[in-house]
Design an enzyme around this catalytic site. Sequence first.
Site, PDB file in Angstrom:
ATOM      1  N   PHE A 181       0.856  -1.192   0.000  1.00 17.33           N
ATOM      2  CA  PHE A 181       0.000   0.000   0.000  1.00 17.33           C
ATOM      3  C   PHE A 181       0.888   1.236   0.000  1.00 17.33           C
ATOM      4  O   PHE A 181       1.734   1.404   0.876  1.00 17.33           O
ATOM      5  CB  PHE A 181      -0.944   0.039   1.215  1.00 17.33           C
ATOM      6  CG  PHE A 181      -1.913   1.188   1.118  1.00 17.33           C
ATOM      7  CD1 PHE A 181      -3.064   1.070   0.361  1.00 17.33           C
ATOM      8  CD2 PHE A 181      -1.649   2.402   1.737  1.00 17.33           C
ATOM      9  CE1 PHE A 181      -3.945   2.140   0.226  1.00 17.33           C
ATOM     10  CE2 PHE A 181      -2.529   3.486   1.605  1.00 17.33           C
ATOM     11  CZ  PHE A 181      -3.684   3.342   0.854  1.00 17.33           C
TER      12      PHE A 181
ATOM     13  N   ASP B 245       9.274   2.617   1.646  1.00 11.16           N
ATOM     14  CA  ASP B 245       8.122   3.382   2.115  1.00 11.16           C
ATOM     15  C   ASP B 245       8.004   3.124   3.621  1.00 11.16           C
ATOM     16  O   ASP B 245       7.537   2.074   4.055  1.00 11.16           O
ATOM     17  CB  ASP B 245       6.866   2.923   1.363  1.00 11.16           C
ATOM     18  CG  ASP B 245       5.588   3.600   1.871  1.00 11.16           C
ATOM     19  OD1 ASP B 245       5.624   4.204   2.951  1.00 11.16           O
ATOM     20  OD2 ASP B 245       4.558   3.492   1.175  1.00 11.16           O
TER      21      ASP B 245
ATOM     22  N   LYS C 168       2.567  10.050   8.340  1.00  6.53           N
ATOM     23  CA  LYS C 168       1.844   9.569   9.526  1.00  6.53           C
ATOM     24  C   LYS C 168       2.354  10.166  10.837  1.00  6.53           C
ATOM     25  O   LYS C 168       2.015  11.283  11.168  1.00  6.53           O
ATOM     26  CB  LYS C 168       1.859   8.042   9.540  1.00  6.53           C
ATOM     27  CG  LYS C 168       0.926   7.444   8.475  1.00  6.53           C
ATOM     28  CD  LYS C 168       0.620   6.004   8.756  1.00  6.53           C
ATOM     29  CE  LYS C 168      -0.287   5.377   7.714  1.00  6.53           C
ATOM     30  NZ  LYS C 168      -1.705   5.667   7.918  1.00  6.53           N
TER      31      LYS C 168
HETATM   32  C1  LIG Z   1       2.919   2.348   3.929  1.00  4.05           C
HETATM   33  C2  LIG Z   1       2.019   3.481   3.545  1.00  4.05           C
HETATM   34  N1  LIG Z   1       2.371   4.278   2.540  1.00  4.05           N
HETATM   35  C3  LIG Z   1       1.604   5.315   2.170  1.00  4.05           C
HETATM   36  C4  LIG Z   1       0.409   5.585   2.803  1.00  4.05           C
HETATM   37  C5  LIG Z   1      -0.440   6.738   2.361  1.00  4.05           C
HETATM   38  O1  LIG Z   1      -0.340   7.771   3.279  1.00  4.05           O
HETATM   39  P1  LIG Z   1      -1.402   8.971   3.267  1.00  4.05           P
HETATM   40  O2  LIG Z   1      -2.729   8.400   3.630  1.00  4.05           O
HETATM   41  O3  LIG Z   1      -0.871   9.948   4.270  1.00  4.05           O
HETATM   42  O4  LIG Z   1      -1.404   9.531   1.879  1.00  4.05           O
HETATM   43  C6  LIG Z   1       0.006   4.765   3.866  1.00  4.05           C
HETATM   44  C7  LIG Z   1      -1.279   5.010   4.546  1.00  4.05           C
HETATM   45  O5  LIG Z   1      -1.847   4.152   5.174  1.00  4.05           O
HETATM   46  C8  LIG Z   1       0.824   3.691   4.238  1.00  4.05           C
HETATM   47  O6  LIG Z   1       0.491   2.867   5.239  1.00  4.05           O
END
Ligand SMILES: Cc1ncc(COP(=O)(O)O)c(C=O)c1O
Length: 401
Positions: free
Chosen positions: A130, A217, A246
């Site tokens: 994700f 990520d 986050k």
């Molecule tokens: C690993 C990861 N990357 C990216 C995101 C996306 O972040 P945002 O919701 O702040 O755009 C999330 C959100 O859950 C995530 O868990």
Amino acid sequence: MSIDQPLMNTYGRLPVAFESGDGVWLYDTDGNKYFDTFCGIAVCGLGHSHPAITKALKDQAGRLVHCSNLYHTPLQSKLAQKLCSLSDMDNVFFSNSGAEANEAAIKIARKFGHDKGIQTPTIIVMEHSFHGRTMATLTATGNRKVHAGFEPLLNGFARAPFNDLDAIKRISESNPEIVAIMLEPIQGEGGLTIAEEHYLKSLREICDQHGWLLILDEVQTGNGRTGSYFAYQQLGIIPDVVTLAKGLGNGYPIGACLAKGVASNTLTPGSHGSTFGGNPLGCAAALATIEQIQSNNLCERASILGARIVSALKDELLSASYVYDIRGSGLMIGIELKEACTELVPLAKAKGLLLNVTSDNVIRLLPPLNMTDEECDFLIDAVTQIIRLYAADDRGKPRAE
Ligand SMILES: Cc1ncc(COP(=O)(O)O)c(C=O)c1O
């Protein structure tokens, strides 16, 4: 609470409205209190309404909220220096969210490829990953449900099963236009699947051999959650690009894309930008959050609390017939049941516990890094009881354990 609100229908929300928070607790508009086991999806790592962050936001709001990225601000430079010293990276692009931090990472990889004369720079991404909800990050995401209805997806992505080195080798042999591998050290939304240490170290070697970028990520795993500020620091590898969001501002929206070496020189003036990214308010929140994490040794605390929770939950639940696995790293913990358990969420809410279920059958715990021992034990008891109750209710009779 009115349920007839003019909001786009993008979330399956529970029928509760919160108006205040304090540490692990959230208070609804009727004055009921709830223990939040996942702190706003890994965001409020210091708990809700932490006084040091509230003070930093209040003080900064009285000085300067925004002045655009056409100018320098001392706070942005200070935060960039702090993050580079924490990560061993060379420079930072500030965004407002995880998806935008990942967009910056994807653009770095594509530009890096074009600079080498590659026409269709392609990034290897993972099944069950994700990375966000923008078009590039949803394409990078390995979940059909996230793609559905938004085709055509973008070109330039090749997908591999997670933890599968042979698949990476096969893709590298068939596609000469690969420029990067992008993955999460732990797939949070994808069911709390932890990358094997050997796998991540080998990916680093493969990237070095082929001249590819390794993009991690760490939007969910970062900011101390897994027991070190970045999860990769427990493996002795360094990525070329790493993304954060986050927990970076403990609830104030701020994200970051950090880069090292050649990746740090790829973007040039005019090639990327954000109106709000890294504004003074976000930087003040992030600096205060990092200060709290460092001065209170919260990475170490996450490690200790996480080990305590996993060990206690294993003792209580692992032998139950409906539990498949209990695993975690620091305070990123998954309890995998053998069957889908999304119905656990309203049941837990009715008992004053806010729970998150990911991938249909994994209860994901992401509590604050600064919980007290008592709060930690409360969480263990409450989660154990609610899972037992659910398993008994769900099947009409208590299960033998
Ligand atoms: C690993 C990861 N990357 C990216 C995101 C996306 O972040 P945002 O919701 O702040 O755009 C999330 C959100 O859950 C995530 O868990």
